[in-house]
Design a protein around this motif. Structure first.
Motif, PDB file in Angstrom:
ATOM      1  N   LEU A   1       0.818  -1.210   0.000  1.00 27.64           N
ATOM      2  CA  LEU A   1       0.000   0.000   0.000  1.00 27.64           C
ATOM      3  C   LEU A   1       0.853   1.261   0.000  1.00 27.64           C
ATOM      4  CD1 LEU A   1      -2.815  -0.977   2.542  1.00 27.64           C
ATOM      5  CD2 LEU A   1      -2.765  -1.266   0.064  1.00 27.64           C
ATOM      6  N   MET A   2       2.056   1.162   0.553  1.00 29.24           N
ATOM      7  CA  MET A   2       2.935   2.333   0.580  1.00 29.24           C
ATOM      8  C   MET A   2       3.498   2.672  -0.788  1.00 29.24           C
ATOM      9  SD  MET A   2       4.975   1.674   4.170  1.00 29.24           S
ATOM     10  CE  MET A   2       6.249   2.855   3.764  1.00 29.24           C
ATOM     11  N   GLY A   3       3.216   1.858  -1.786  1.00 35.23           N
ATOM     12  CA  GLY A   3       3.605   2.193  -3.147  1.00 35.23           C
ATOM     13  C   GLY A   3       2.780   3.311  -3.748  1.00 35.23           C
ATOM     14  N   VAL A   4       1.687   3.677  -3.094  1.00 41.02           N
ATOM     15  CA  VAL A   4       0.843   4.778  -3.562  1.00 41.02           C
ATOM     16  C   VAL A   4       1.449   6.093  -3.077  1.00 41.02           C
ATOM     17  CG1 VAL A   4      -1.479   5.777  -3.524  1.00 41.02           C
ATOM     18  CG2 VAL A   4      -1.174   3.280  -3.432  1.00 41.02           C
ATOM     19  N   PRO A   5       1.628   7.081  -3.941  1.00 45.72           N
ATOM     20  CA  PRO A   5       2.203   8.363  -3.495  1.00 45.72           C
ATOM     21  C   PRO A   5       1.310   9.020  -2.436  1.00 45.72           C
ATOM     22  CG  PRO A   5       1.304   8.536  -5.723  1.00 45.72           C
ATOM     23  CD  PRO A   5       1.311   7.081  -5.374  1.00 45.72           C
ATOM     24  N   GLY A   6       1.939   9.518  -1.389  1.00 43.34           N
ATOM     25  CA  GLY A   6       1.206  10.150  -0.300  1.00 43.34           C
ATOM     26  C   GLY A   6       0.884   9.220   0.848  1.00 43.34           C
ATOM     27  N   VAL A   7       0.936   7.911   0.605  1.00 39.54           N
ATOM     28  CA  VAL A   7       0.611   6.923   1.634  1.00 39.54           C
ATOM     29  C   VAL A   7       1.888   6.500   2.332  1.00 39.54           C
ATOM     30  CG1 VAL A   7      -0.355   4.644   2.093  1.00 39.54           C
ATOM     31  CG2 VAL A   7      -1.401   6.117   0.373  1.00 39.54           C
ATOM     32  N   GLY A   8       1.974   6.822   3.622  1.00 41.16           N
ATOM     33  CA  GLY A   8       3.131   6.459   4.417  1.00 41.16           C
ATOM     34  C   GLY A   8       2.839   5.291   5.342  1.00 41.16           C
ATOM     35  N   PRO A   9       3.751   4.983   6.245  1.00 39.80           N
ATOM     36  CA  PRO A   9       3.560   3.838   7.146  1.00 39.80           C
ATOM     37  C   PRO A   9       2.324   3.963   8.031  1.00 39.80           C
ATOM     38  CG  PRO A   9       5.836   4.604   7.187  1.00 39.80           C
ATOM     39  CD  PRO A   9       5.073   5.613   6.421  1.00 39.80           C
ATOM     40  N   ILE A  10       2.048   5.163   8.555  1.00 36.44           N
ATOM     41  CA  ILE A  10       0.906   5.343   9.455  1.00 36.44           C
ATOM     42  C   ILE A  10      -0.402   5.104   8.703  1.00 36.44           C
ATOM     43  CG2 ILE A  10      -0.267   6.938  10.999  1.00 36.44           C
ATOM     44  CD1 ILE A  10       2.469   6.069  11.969  1.00 36.44           C
ATOM     45  N   THR A  11      -0.528   5.692   7.517  1.00 37.17           N
ATOM     46  CA  THR A  11      -1.754   5.512   6.727  1.00 37.17           C
ATOM     47  C   THR A  11      -1.932   4.057   6.309  1.00 37.17           C
ATOM     48  OG1 THR A  11      -1.547   7.771   5.888  1.00 37.17           O
ATOM     49  CG2 THR A  11      -2.986   6.277   4.678  1.00 37.17           C
ATOM     50  N   ALA A  12      -0.850   3.428   5.867  1.00 35.85           N
ATOM     51  CA  ALA A  12      -0.942   2.034   5.433  1.00 35.85           C
ATOM     52  C   ALA A  12      -1.368   1.122   6.580  1.00 35.85           C
ATOM     53  CB  ALA A  12       0.402   1.579   4.864  1.00 35.85           C
ATOM     54  N   LEU A  13      -0.788   1.318   7.758  1.00 37.58           N
ATOM     55  CA  LEU A  13      -1.139   0.466   8.892  1.00 37.58           C
ATOM     56  C   LEU A  13      -2.550   0.763   9.392  1.00 37.58           C
ATOM     57  CD1 LEU A  13      -0.106  -1.736  10.766  1.00 37.58           C
ATOM     58  CD2 LEU A  13       0.734   0.046  12.304  1.00 37.58           C
ATOM     59  N   ALA A  14      -2.964   2.034   9.362  1.00 35.79           N
ATOM     60  CA  ALA A  14      -4.332   2.377   9.774  1.00 35.79           C
ATOM     61  C   ALA A  14      -5.348   1.730   8.843  1.00 35.79           C
ATOM     62  CB  ALA A  14      -4.507   3.897   9.795  1.00 35.79           C
ATOM     63  N   PHE A  15      -5.093   1.751   7.545  1.00 32.64           N
ATOM     64  CA  PHE A  15      -5.999   1.112   6.594  1.00 32.64           C
ATOM     65  C   PHE A  15      -6.001  -0.395   6.771  1.00 32.64           C
ATOM     66  CE2 PHE A  15      -7.317  -0.447   2.439  1.00 32.64           C
ATOM     67  CZ  PHE A  15      -8.402   0.377   2.158  1.00 32.64           C
ATOM     68  N   ARG A  16      -4.825  -0.971   6.982  1.00 24.60           N
ATOM     69  CA  ARG A  16      -4.715  -2.420   7.190  1.00 24.60           C
ATOM     70  C   ARG A  16      -5.472  -2.851   8.440  1.00 24.60           C
ATOM     71  NH1 ARG A  16      -4.735  -7.038   8.238  1.00 24.60           N
ATOM     72  NH2 ARG A  16      -3.035  -8.551   8.232  1.00 24.60           N
ATOM     73  N   ALA A  17      -5.349  -2.077   9.522  1.00 25.56           N
ATOM     74  CA  ALA A  17      -5.999  -2.443  10.771  1.00 25.56           C
ATOM     75  C   ALA A  17      -7.511  -2.241  10.711  1.00 25.56           C
ATOM     76  CB  ALA A  17      -5.415  -1.619  11.918  1.00 25.56           C
ATOM     77  N   THR A  18      -7.971  -1.286   9.918  1.00 29.36           N
ATOM     78  CA  THR A  18      -9.406  -0.996   9.844  1.00 29.36           C
ATOM     79  C   THR A  18     -10.140  -1.990   8.957  1.00 29.36           C
ATOM     80  OG1 THR A  18      -8.974   1.352  10.200  1.00 29.36           O
ATOM     81  CG2 THR A  18     -11.108   0.764   9.275  1.00 29.36           C
ATOM     82  N   ILE A  19      -9.568  -2.300   7.808  1.00 23.28           N
ATOM     83  CA  ILE A  19     -10.250  -3.184   6.856  1.00 23.28           C
ATOM     84  C   ILE A  19     -10.111  -4.644   7.270  1.00 23.28           C
ATOM     85  CG2 ILE A  19     -10.381  -3.889   4.448  1.00 23.28           C
ATOM     86  CD1 ILE A  19     -11.284  -1.005   5.082  1.00 23.28           C
ATOM     87  N   ASP A  20      -8.941  -5.051   7.695  1.00 23.70           N
ATOM     88  CA  ASP A  20      -8.657  -6.413   8.190  1.00 23.70           C
ATOM     89  C   ASP A  20      -8.764  -7.449   7.088  1.00 23.70           C
ATOM     90  OD1 ASP A  20      -8.042  -8.486   9.870  1.00 23.70           O
ATOM     91  OD2 ASP A  20     -10.070  -8.708  10.643  1.00 23.70           O
ATOM     92  N   ASP A  21      -9.942  -7.586   6.495  1.00 20.76           N
ATOM     93  CA  ASP A  21     -10.164  -8.584   5.453  1.00 20.76           C
ATOM     94  C   ASP A  21     -10.801  -7.909   4.247  1.00 20.76           C
ATOM     95  OD1 ASP A  21     -10.607 -10.780   3.903  1.00 20.76           O
ATOM     96  OD2 ASP A  21     -12.221 -11.616   5.146  1.00 20.76           O
TER      97      ASP A  21
END
Length: 257
Positions: free
Chosen positions: A127-147
């Motif tokens: 997910l961090m391959g998207v410009p503007g998306v850093g570690p915090i955003t990637a982990l927040a999205f990963r933790a929220t969506i889960d599946d």
């Protein structure tokens, strides 16, 4: 119910089960709950530091001094430099600066923990391959969506995170309002910040940024950030579900005059 008793509650629950008036609720996995806890702990520490910094600024304003905008690392040194020669103000701000120093060290440690988690998560790295998306955003999205499979369409993620506009329709009245702000506030805020970073800081051309800047010119930067945040939610879900990388698009070779 006008009369609420345990017996009536049991009868209502039995009726709901008998008629099928319920739907399955997704329970997040334990790793995702721990990921979110780490992000919440870090954000709480950051918010408390900002609150103390505001108090320090207020004390300096009362003393007739304006601090300016030093970096967080240089905040304490700048404050001490400006209150030299005023023992009364120094006595007020020094305890707060000591607390800030401890909190800054702990914030750094929490940030390293988050980065360590992201380093071991292949989904976050993708997910961090998207410009503007850093570690915090990637982990927040990963933790929220889960599946990702629990969403039939990627566009549903925007509504799930409260990034779609509200609507009130009754008779001849049909009003489209602001975004609903439903769902997880942590992920929504992270996507909004990622959209701001993409539009203002990213120097790499992408069709997503071009689309967002077109909206910014037509309707303003605030609306563009919300629109890009919603688009980011859709893109990140598609990348995760389909195991794809971000496509920057083909930059226009020339601009028509």
């Amino acid at each position: 119910m006008p009369v609420k008793t345990d017996r009536n509650d049991a009868r209502a629950l039995a009726q709901i089960m008998r008629m099928g008036w319920f739907r399955q609720v997704h329970v997040k996995s334990r790793p995702c709950r721990l990921f979110r806890s780490a992000l919440v702990a870090r954000r709480t520490m950051l918010n408390e530091m900002r609150s103390i910094e505001k108090v320090v600024r207020a004390i300096l304003r009362e003393a007739g001094t304006k601090l300016g905008t030093p970096s967080r690392a240089n905040f304490a040194a700048k404050v001490r430099e400006m209150v030299i020669g005023d023992p009364t103000v120094t006595a007020l701000v020094e305890p707060l600066l000591s607390v800030l120093a401890t909190m800054l060290a702990e914030l750094t440690r929490m940030t390293k923990q988050v980065l360590s988690i992201v380093r071991d998560e292949p989904v976050c790295r993708r997910l961090m391959g998207v410009p503007g998306v850093g570690p915090i955003t990637a982990l927040a999205f990963r933790a929220t969506i889960d599946d990702p499979e629990r969403f039939r369409h990627s566009r549903d993620v925007g509504a799930h995170l409260g990034l779609t506009p509200t609507r009130y329709q009754s008779g001849e009245t049909d009003v489209t309002g602001r975004i609903s702000r439903c769902g997880d506030e942590l992920a929504r805020t992270a996507l909004y910040e990622a959209a701001h970073s993409l539009l203002t800081r990213s120097k790499v051309w992408s069709s997503l940024k071009a689309w967002g800047m077109t909206i910014a010119r037509r309707r303003g930067m605030a609306r563009a950030r919300v629109a890009v945040a919603r688009k980011l939610a859709v893109i990140l879900h598609s990348m995760w579900r389909d195991q794809m990388v971000f496509r920057f698009g083909k930059a226009p070779s020339a601009i028509a005059v």
